[in-house]
Write a protein that holds these residues in place. Structure first.
Motif, PDB file in Angstrom:
ATOM      1  N   ILE A   1       1.137  -1.169   0.479  1.00 22.06           N
ATOM      2  CA  ILE A   1       0.318  -0.101  -0.257  1.00 22.06           C
ATOM      3  C   ILE A   1       0.702   1.127   0.339  1.00 22.06           C
ATOM      4  CG2 ILE A   1      -1.909  -1.038   1.728  1.00 22.06           C
ATOM      5  CD1 ILE A   1      -0.738  -0.043   3.670  1.00 22.06           C
ATOM      6  N   PRO A   2       0.203   2.768  -0.208  1.00 16.29           N
ATOM      7  CA  PRO A   2       0.530   3.424  -0.218  1.00 16.29           C
ATOM      8  C   PRO A   2       1.361   4.038   0.970  1.00 16.29           C
ATOM      9  CG  PRO A   2      -0.684   3.743  -2.296  1.00 16.29           C
ATOM     10  CD  PRO A   2      -0.956   2.218  -0.732  1.00 16.29           C
ATOM     11  N   GLU A   3       0.670   4.053   1.538  1.00 12.47           N
ATOM     12  CA  GLU A   3       1.758   4.169   3.504  1.00 12.47           C
ATOM     13  C   GLU A   3       2.426   3.886   4.081  1.00 12.47           C
ATOM     14  OE1 GLU A   3      -1.856   3.390   2.726  1.00 12.47           O
ATOM     15  OE2 GLU A   3      -3.218   4.524   2.499  1.00 12.47           O
ATOM     16  N   GLU A   4       2.815   2.365   3.187  1.00  7.32           N
ATOM     17  CA  GLU A   4       3.849   1.964   3.842  1.00  7.32           C
ATOM     18  C   GLU A   4       4.838   1.846   2.877  1.00  7.32           C
ATOM     19  OE1 GLU A   4       3.303  -1.266   7.558  1.00  7.32           O
ATOM     20  OE2 GLU A   4       2.865  -2.013   5.462  1.00  7.32           O
ATOM     21  N   ASP A   5       5.585   1.782   2.272  1.00 11.25           N
ATOM     22  CA  ASP A   5       7.241   1.066   1.691  1.00 11.25           C
ATOM     23  C   ASP A   5       7.778  -0.171   2.550  1.00 11.25           C
ATOM     24  OD1 ASP A   5       8.730   0.371   0.127  1.00 11.25           O
ATOM     25  OD2 ASP A   5      10.138   2.527  -0.157  1.00 11.25           O
ATOM     26  N   LEU A   6       7.255  -1.100   2.441  1.00  9.41           N
ATOM     27  CA  LEU A   6       8.110  -2.409   2.625  1.00  9.41           C
ATOM     28  C   LEU A   6       9.235  -3.060   1.863  1.00  9.41           C
ATOM     29  CD1 LEU A   6       7.153  -5.120   3.871  1.00  9.41           C
ATOM     30  CD2 LEU A   6       6.606  -6.458   1.638  1.00  9.41           C
ATOM     31  N   GLY A   7       9.677  -2.422   1.230  1.00  6.89           N
ATOM     32  CA  GLY A   7      11.226  -2.505   0.112  1.00  6.89           C
ATOM     33  C   GLY A   7      11.402  -3.651   0.001  1.00  6.89           C
ATOM     34  N   LYS A   8      11.552  -3.133  -1.218  1.00  8.04           N
ATOM     35  CA  LYS A   8      11.837  -5.100  -1.953  1.00  8.04           C
ATOM     36  C   LYS A   8      12.247  -6.459  -1.629  1.00  8.04           C
ATOM     37  CE  LYS A   8      12.315  -2.541  -7.056  1.00  8.04           C
ATOM     38  NZ  LYS A   8      13.168  -2.822  -8.191  1.00  8.04           N
ATOM     39  N   GLU A   9      13.553  -6.045  -0.568  1.00 11.23           N
ATOM     40  CA  GLU A   9      14.243  -6.970  -0.206  1.00 11.23           C
ATOM     41  C   GLU A   9      13.171  -7.382   1.112  1.00 11.23           C
ATOM     42  OE1 GLU A   9      15.194  -3.827   0.450  1.00 11.23           O
ATOM     43  OE2 GLU A   9      16.343  -3.391  -1.787  1.00 11.23           O
ATOM     44  N   ARG A  10      12.484  -6.982   1.449  1.00  8.94           N
ATOM     45  CA  ARG A  10      11.306  -7.403   2.536  1.00  8.94           C
ATOM     46  C   ARG A  10      10.284  -8.423   2.029  1.00  8.94           C
ATOM     47  NH1 ARG A  10       9.668  -3.303   6.436  1.00  8.94           N
ATOM     48  NH2 ARG A  10       7.963  -4.774   7.087  1.00  8.94           N
ATOM     49  N   LEU A  11       9.777  -8.209   0.534  1.00 10.46           N
ATOM     50  CA  LEU A  11       8.626  -8.747  -0.615  1.00 10.46           C
ATOM     51  C   LEU A  11       9.772  -9.558  -0.346  1.00 10.46           C
ATOM     52  CD1 LEU A  11       6.295  -9.026  -1.115  1.00 10.46           C
ATOM     53  CD2 LEU A  11       7.459  -7.831  -3.835  1.00 10.46           C
ATOM     54  N   ILE A  12      10.670  -9.897  -0.838  1.00  9.74           N
ATOM     55  CA  ILE A  12      11.427 -11.182  -1.287  1.00  9.74           C
ATOM     56  C   ILE A  12      11.231 -11.897   0.321  1.00  9.74           C
ATOM     57  CG2 ILE A  12      13.313 -12.297  -2.441  1.00  9.74           C
ATOM     58  CD1 ILE A  12      12.297 -10.797  -4.346  1.00  9.74           C
ATOM     59  N   GLU A  13      12.084 -11.537   0.863  1.00 11.29           N
ATOM     60  CA  GLU A  13      12.207 -12.559   2.561  1.00 11.29           C
ATOM     61  C   GLU A  13      10.385 -12.994   2.857  1.00 11.29           C
ATOM     62  OE1 GLU A  13      14.753 -13.086   3.530  1.00 11.29           O
ATOM     63  OE2 GLU A  13      15.711 -12.163   2.090  1.00 11.29           O
ATOM     64  N   SER A  14       9.427 -12.313   2.479  1.00 15.23           N
ATOM     65  CA  SER A  14       8.154 -12.721   2.892  1.00 15.23           C
ATOM     66  C   SER A  14       7.735 -13.589   1.979  1.00 15.23           C
ATOM     67  CB  SER A  14       7.157 -11.019   2.641  1.00 15.23           C
ATOM     68  OG  SER A  14       6.253 -11.519   3.066  1.00 15.23           O
TER      69      SER A  14
ATOM     70  N   SER B   1       1.920 -23.216  -1.615  1.00 19.47           N
ATOM     71  CA  SER B   1       2.615 -23.165  -3.096  1.00 19.47           C
ATOM     72  C   SER B   1       1.947 -22.521  -3.516  1.00 19.47           C
ATOM     73  CB  SER B   1       1.784 -24.932  -3.313  1.00 19.47           C
ATOM     74  OG  SER B   1       0.219 -25.187  -3.507  1.00 19.47           O
ATOM     75  N   SER B   2       1.144 -21.421  -3.733  1.00 16.24           N
ATOM     76  CA  SER B   2       1.070 -19.954  -4.513  1.00 16.24           C
ATOM     77  C   SER B   2       0.917 -19.467  -3.290  1.00 16.24           C
ATOM     78  CB  SER B   2      -0.885 -20.644  -5.156  1.00 16.24           C
ATOM     79  OG  SER B   2      -1.537 -20.423  -4.562  1.00 16.24           O
ATOM     80  N   SER B   3       0.724 -17.642  -3.897  1.00 12.91           N
ATOM     81  CA  SER B   3       0.640 -16.398  -3.465  1.00 12.91           C
ATOM     82  C   SER B   3       0.213 -15.377  -3.759  1.00 12.91           C
ATOM     83  CB  SER B   3       2.187 -16.272  -3.529  1.00 12.91           C
ATOM     84  OG  SER B   3       2.590 -17.218  -1.948  1.00 12.91           O
ATOM     85  N   ILE B   4      -0.795 -14.814  -3.311  1.00 11.09           N
ATOM     86  CA  ILE B   4      -1.265 -13.342  -4.418  1.00 11.09           C
ATOM     87  C   ILE B   4      -0.698 -12.764  -3.735  1.00 11.09           C
ATOM     88  CG2 ILE B   4      -3.705 -12.601  -5.004  1.00 11.09           C
ATOM     89  CD1 ILE B   4      -3.598 -15.141  -6.407  1.00 11.09           C
ATOM     90  N   VAL B   5      -0.336 -11.520  -4.227  1.00 10.21           N
ATOM     91  CA  VAL B   5       0.462 -10.197  -3.968  1.00 10.21           C
ATOM     92  C   VAL B   5      -0.363  -9.292  -4.271  1.00 10.21           C
ATOM     93  CG1 VAL B   5       2.623  -8.876  -3.556  1.00 10.21           C
ATOM     94  CG2 VAL B   5       2.494 -11.223  -3.438  1.00 10.21           C
ATOM     95  N   VAL B   6      -1.503  -8.369  -3.169  1.00 12.83           N
ATOM     96  CA  VAL B   6      -2.118  -7.289  -3.783  1.00 12.83           C
ATOM     97  C   VAL B   6      -1.132  -5.608  -3.923  1.00 12.83           C
ATOM     98  CG1 VAL B   6      -4.217  -5.960  -3.499  1.00 12.83           C
ATOM     99  CG2 VAL B   6      -4.181  -8.793  -3.565  1.00 12.83           C
ATOM    100  N   VAL B   7      -1.539  -5.386  -4.696  1.00 12.02           N
ATOM    101  CA  VAL B   7      -0.872  -4.298  -4.636  1.00 12.02           C
ATOM    102  C   VAL B   7      -1.492  -2.733  -5.174  1.00 12.02           C
ATOM    103  CG1 VAL B   7       0.914  -2.908  -5.721  1.00 12.02           C
ATOM    104  CG2 VAL B   7       0.974  -5.412  -6.204  1.00 12.02           C
ATOM    105  N   ALA B   8      -1.527  -2.178  -4.636  1.00 12.79           N
ATOM    106  CA  ALA B   8      -2.655  -0.569  -5.202  1.00 12.79           C
ATOM    107  C   ALA B   8      -1.466   0.260  -5.633  1.00 12.79           C
ATOM    108  CB  ALA B   8      -2.538   0.427  -3.455  1.00 12.79           C
ATOM    109  N   GLU B   9      -2.628   0.876  -6.738  1.00 10.81           N
ATOM    110  CA  GLU B   9      -1.856   1.953  -7.858  1.00 10.81           C
ATOM    111  C   GLU B   9      -0.915   2.180  -7.183  1.00 10.81           C
ATOM    112  OE1 GLU B   9      -4.478   3.035 -10.602  1.00 10.81           O
ATOM    113  OE2 GLU B   9      -5.472   3.945  -8.985  1.00 10.81           O
ATOM    114  N   GLY B  10      -0.907   3.077  -6.153  1.00 14.24           N
ATOM    115  CA  GLY B  10       0.271   4.349  -5.812  1.00 14.24           C
ATOM    116  C   GLY B  10       1.059   3.684  -4.592  1.00 14.24           C
ATOM    117  N   ASP B  11       1.161   2.290  -4.506  1.00 17.17           N
ATOM    118  CA  ASP B  11       2.039   1.594  -3.734  1.00 17.17           C
ATOM    119  C   ASP B  11       3.779   2.034  -4.167  1.00 17.17           C
ATOM    120  OD1 ASP B  11       3.192  -0.024  -2.299  1.00 17.17           O
ATOM    121  OD2 ASP B  11       4.335  -1.585  -3.852  1.00 17.17           O
ATOM    122  N   LYS B  12       5.143   1.977  -3.383  1.00 16.69           N
ATOM    123  CA  LYS B  12       6.004   2.746  -4.024  1.00 16.69           C
ATOM    124  C   LYS B  12       7.144   1.217  -3.759  1.00 16.69           C
ATOM    125  CE  LYS B  12       4.822   7.113  -5.148  1.00 16.69           C
ATOM    126  NZ  LYS B  12       3.333   6.397  -5.418  1.00 16.69           N
ATOM    127  N   THR B  13       6.588   0.012  -3.636  1.00 17.49           N
ATOM    128  CA  THR B  13       7.388  -0.360  -3.138  1.00 17.49           C
ATOM    129  C   THR B  13       8.738  -0.863  -4.399  1.00 17.49           C
ATOM    130  OG1 THR B  13       6.384  -2.252  -1.960  1.00 17.49           O
ATOM    131  CG2 THR B  13       8.066  -2.445  -2.351  1.00 17.49           C
TER     132      THR B  13
END
Lengths: 328, 328, 328, 328
Positions: free
Chosen positions: C196-209, C219-231
């Motif tokens: 979400i735009p309100e939080e910058d997770l950071g690409k590295e933490r996304l990979i960790e997660s 076995s599968s994953s859904i990542v929901v991304v708000a248009e305004g996200d800045k990750t």
């Protein structure tokens, strides 16, 4: 020799079904495409008698392809069943300058169209609009596919609660004389038993079947019952009979009712309606009359309207067998 | 002479489609009905090679008829494309005692099945599971009807906002090589223009058509574009071209993407899957091999699997014409 | 002192949202109930400037409560941003005899209303219509609930195919500045990660997660991304980054786009719209002006329109935490 | 002083509702997050008595957030109403090492939980799962929002056919003691009249209202009737009364029935369930017992379970008024 066709009337008649609006739109736009005038006749034959007409141009049917019901409304007309009524209707048609009529409806509507056509040498073309799929000459009537989806979606919901409580549900679906909806939606919803007018299972065999189903490890059961089924007097009678003979079951009844007639049409019904409207208008332009447009083997086909009315659509025996195997 | 069939393997392969689970259920229950053992093979040919098997009894497929995706999962297997890989797969099949294989998938999966069958004299039967409806020998593939409904429902929503803002939308739908989804869903959604791989409209004619549409009084427009359409380089290229040439339009793009592959199957797809599963298993029992089960003129029909793979399914010219008339 | 109110104008402005028609219907019928005249203003402020008006009586809004979009259409107006444009608008309003204005829209529309009201001492009342739920003074804006359901239904479909193929999906949803849709629909759809735009997770933490998620057996994953996200720079940039760093994943992207703005409104949005329309009209009758109608703690509440515009709606920290726990 | 909580049991009890599975998932995952063991108890209190337990880890609740019904099943237990039955239940709980219980259900289930907790000094926490929204201490119960959407979608379909035929429909919806579903779904579906247990309109006033509705130009009418309404003996009694007194009307009845309890939960119900599950487990960890988790003013809130049971949820008088105005 038939007069050149310049003005076509279109009406919906009998019970409404999803796809009727898509068919109206198609008739209207096909007329526009061929530079014909299209006249909407409101409330079926009663509107024809009363001259309840409105000219429809291509833009007047914007944004109706996805709407259930019929913008032309539908009604039954006792008056049209009399010669006198039909004479007035013919007079109205002539006054308005109508050269031909497209009737979107079922059996009863087609019978009316046929008689009207014969009495007055007036070109008519039928489009089968009914959720029951009981018209000879087409593998699918307008609204049937949508109704099947409505029914399986409703039964999917009922299944949720049936499974949670180990209950038995009787679900009554439309079909006074034919079991097409019950059989297809029953197979689609994974019903444990399907009761149709074409077959009398007998109450005893129903009980046997339910016992077998439970013995096989099923904890809930859905029995789909066509309105016209004769196994019990009605679906509530069946409920009481089962509760008496299988006291371990909690039985619930759901009568889906008129929601089966409504709703936004499926893609299939919209495309079918679009194709049928084109075929109906262009067949009239080709000088044909007294036919019903249908679909056979993925292609448009014409059937003499008297055959469409008299013909029978048999229940699919192969599908009955599939249904039996699926409840293994 | 073929061995008596006592144990049948079933797998899903290639892209998944709604109705695959209903087909698995049908294969499993038809086996149970005929007292055969049914073995689920996970992740397609890769699972066959790795021996990722599980015996499935009638109860193991409860409550999956209405679920999208495939409980057996699907995957691509590079290994199976090699002779070596297929030899391991055959060894695995023999070890597990499999006597025949039902493969639910598309073109590529059938080609694999065919080669595997020929190399090892192993009975196979195909069930066409793909949303693209691009398989010869069946008027409808599993998942196609559901995908059409998914697409028209999405476009209905887009139409709401298009109408409110007098906008032009390009909606990209699946179909890399064939335009069946685009054409049927386009007609069903009342699209003003439909761009398919089989026809190159040309950018200039697209502009002409959009001008005509606006001149006729339409305030919003939906253009449905198959992935594989060649009018522009892609849907965004089209957007820029139109914005340059029709500056009065606000253009938006929607790419429907993978949601088209999922969702609870329509009643049609569930019934079709149930029928195909029965036909596949019983055809194997009848000693048939190397066929694909299909539906033709409302009846089950077998097509030699090599024909199914090589054959072409032409775009429906009549429907193209209907589409033109509808945009009057 | 304000003039007695006898004629109220109603318009929709900015991006459309489901429930706008239900709100129009409510404003119209509340006017009828209080014997006021209600005037529909087409295409927002641009229609006000151009005098694109139509008197709406109670029957003119039949059968629109369940329709997406807005029958009054919406548009942006550059002209209204100038003093000159607003002067013309005021002249038009006076000519037509309008005594007050109900504006259904978002932030930008309210700013316009506020300035217009101050310049001309003209009573206005705002109804928050936007799917983004980013308006201060109401716990729910019109269309937000419907959009959430649209998004979770789409992701449910994507989940089917993600699960069948062990894939990772990035699903982009609306929300340029705020993450309400992403966060709520993400939790509702059981997303493994929500950006979400309100939080910058950071690409590295996304990979960790994502690694953690797979390690935990998913076995599968859904990542929901708000248009305004800045990750990432955008959702495709994220896809490439993940594919580089987690080569075992097959990544797909879905951009849901404008279908999120359309569709038949949910019951919540219809009821909310009905309540808000009544409150807006009756507040004007009570002599109030320059307020926005909202819902707080299940009750109708008024917020000064300048606060509604300036205020911030913070992301729900508790729900962020719930989201983390759910992905355990 | 309460023992440290290491093992929590979770059950669903009473009538099932959409969102129960999402709540189970949330309880299970919150336990996993806090390194507690979570034990699923099947078939409510009866399963507690019979020791029908299964340990649930985080992965065991994959892909259930969007499923209707309850994977833990539900049942009524006569035995648990006796002291003897509850003693056995407590023995079972101790044997399994349960330290606390989360009960997802309605009034009756909470009463059972309260007595059980008091008799055995056993920590319990309630989560309100019922479509009726009749629990004090929460503005929304799990399943209520989904049921409202199911009802308005069904009535939208019925409206199609009602409008096409100028018919009057009585639609019976759930609500034996409370009219929340009828009132909200009635407003949401644009019903012309809403009959609820909390108000006795009287048959005469119903007739007056229908006459007024027709006089105002409405050609079809939908009357929503809560099961527990006392205007007539039941919905069929109303039908006959109206047909006698307003012979110009064709009246039809639809009883929506158990489909209202099923279906994939709305986003709201999924998010609410996720939040409630977290709050329930963490409140137990905080040493709280005998509370029900609820939502008030968008925030989680605890209510003593005896108040939740005894409290009354009044019908929304403002919404009744909105309903009146909308039928202008």
């Amino acid at each position: 020799m038939s007069k050149k066709i310049e003005r076509i009337g279109v009406m919906t008649s009998g019970g409404d079904s999803p796809g009727m609006n898509a068919a109206i739109r198609s008739v209207v736009r096909t007329c526009a495409y061929h530079k014909l005038e299209c006249v909407g006749i409101y409330r079926g034959y009663q509107g024809l008698i009363e001259g309840d007409f409105k000219t429809l141009d291509a833009r007047s049917v914007n944004n109706i392809i996805n709407k259930g019901g019929t913008i032309l409304k539908s009604a039954r007309s006792k008056e049209f069943r009399t010669r006198e009524g039909r004479d007035i209707a013919f007079k109205m048609a002539k006054e308005k300058g109508l050269d031909a009529l497209v009737v979107i409806g079922g059996d009863g509507s087609f019978t009316g169209a046929m008689i009207f056509s014969q009495e007055n040498d007036f070109p008519v073309m039928g489009i089968p609009g009914t959720i029951d799929n009981d018209i000879y000459g087409t593998s699918s009537t307008l609204g049937y596919d949508t109704a099947l989806n409505t029914v399986v979606e409703a039964i999917d919901k009922i299944r949720d609660t049936a499974s949670s409580h180990n209950r038995l549900f009787f679900v009554e679906v439309m079909g006074r004389d034919v079991g097409h909806i019950a059989l297809n939606a029953g197979v689609g919803a994974g019903a444990e038993e399907i009761l149709i007018p074409e077959e009398d299972l007998g109450k005893e065999r129903l009980i046997e079947s339910l016992k077998r189903s439970r013995a096989s490890g099923k904890s809930s059961s859905i029995v789909v019952v066509a309105e016209g089924d004769k196994t019990g007097e009605n679906v509530f009678d069946l409920k009481y009979y089962v509760e008496e003979n299988l006291p371990e079951y909690e039985v619930r009844v759901s009568v889906l009712g008129h929601m089966q007639r409504g709703g936004s049409p499926s893609c299939w019904d919209r495309v079918l309606a679009s194709r049928m409207g084109v075929k109906a208008v262009e067949s009239l332009l080709d000088g044909k009359t007294n036919y019903m447009v249908g679909i056979k083997d993925s292609m448009m086909a014409l059937t003499p309207i008297d055959q469409a009315v008299k013909g029978k659509t048999d229940i699919d025996l192969e599908l009955l067998r599939v249904s039996d195997i699926m409840t293994t």
